[in-house]
Design an enzyme around this catalytic site. Structure first.
Site, PDB file in Angstrom:
ATOM      1  N   LYS A 159     -13.154   0.060  48.656  1.00 33.17           N
ATOM      2  CA  LYS A 159     -11.757  -0.134  49.063  1.00 33.17           C
ATOM      3  C   LYS A 159     -11.206   1.119  49.729  1.00 33.17           C
ATOM      4  CE  LYS A 159     -10.653  -3.419  45.350  1.00 33.17           C
ATOM      5  NZ  LYS A 159      -9.920  -3.627  44.083  1.00 33.17           N
ATOM      6  N   GLN A 215      -7.634  -2.037  39.259  1.00 32.99           N
ATOM      7  CA  GLN A 215      -9.006  -2.536  39.175  1.00 32.99           C
ATOM      8  C   GLN A 215      -9.267  -3.179  37.819  1.00 32.99           C
ATOM      9  OE1 GLN A 215     -11.259  -2.698  41.621  1.00 32.99           O
ATOM     10  NE2 GLN A 215     -12.626  -3.745  40.191  1.00 32.99           N
ATOM     11  N   ASP A 219      -2.833  -7.682  45.256  1.00 33.49           N
ATOM     12  CA  ASP A 219      -3.817  -8.688  44.854  1.00 33.49           C
ATOM     13  C   ASP A 219      -3.270 -10.106  44.869  1.00 33.49           C
ATOM     14  OD1 ASP A 219      -6.376  -7.576  44.418  1.00 33.49           O
ATOM     15  OD2 ASP A 219      -5.666  -6.586  42.599  1.00 33.49           O
TER      16      ASP A 219
END
Length: 198
Positions: free
Chosen positions: A93, A137, A160
């Site tokens: 990422k 995460q 997200d």
């Protein structure tokens, strides 16, 4: 006897199948079957090429944004613990963010970090004007309530698409669009659309 003789019948021959017009078809064998039309060969979707194109487009848009407003999109990633798979994913990422010119922030916390400490980190990122998207995460350590941590992310910084408001907007037909959607299904759709499948 005459009665017994009259009751005797010759065995019937099996009836041959007939087509609708009454003609008896030839015996069907592999040799008499019509040849099947050749199937088109499957085409592979070149995911790497499509990803490179998308990143080039984003990089161009980021450069335009910086030129017009003096601001680069800011993406923050919070990782708790030292899981090798999570660490690899976060590195990917950060690399992708750097390639397109994002302002990148990484907060790495030990697996022993308390839920309160993680919430404090998320709250600091919510207040950081240079950060426009926050990723936590997953999975988080067992002693941490993932739902509580994700709910703490401001909906406008929910990179997200996990916020209840964004999920709700995604399920509705019409109305406001979610500020973000889950990246995996979005990426799959992009592959299909750019390949001309849908």
């Amino acid at each position: 006897s005459i009665v017994a003789a009259s009751m005797r019948r010759e065995p019937e021959e099996p009836q041959s199948p007939r087509s609708p017009n009454g003609a008896i078809p030839k015996e069907t064998t592999l040799e008499t079957l019509p040849a099947a039309a050749p199937r088109p060969e499957a085409e592979k979707i070149d995911g790497k090429a499509i990803a490179a194109t998308i990143r080039a487009e984003i990089k161009r848009d980021v450069a335009s944004m910086i030129a017009a407003h003096g601001v680069a999109p800011g993406l923050a990633v919070v990782i708790v613990g030292e899981r090798p798979d999570s660490a690899t994913y976060v590195r990917m990422k950060k690399k992708a963010a750097a390639e397109v010119g994002f302002h990148s922030v990484s907060i790495e916390m030990p697996a022993t970090a308390s839920e309160t400490e993680i919430l404090d980190a998320v709250c600091r990122l919510n207040a950081d004007a240079a950060v426009h998207g926050i990723l936590v995460q997953l999975p988080l350590p067992d002693h941490v309530d993932e739902g509580r941590i994700l709910a703490a992310i401001h909906v406008d910084k929910d990179a997200d698409g996990f916020a209840a408001l964004n999920v709700g907007k995604l399920c509705l037909r019409g109305g406001e669009r979610p500020s973000a959607v889950a990246c995996t299904p979005k990426g799959c759709l992009a592959l299909l659309e750019r390949s001309g499948v849908v």
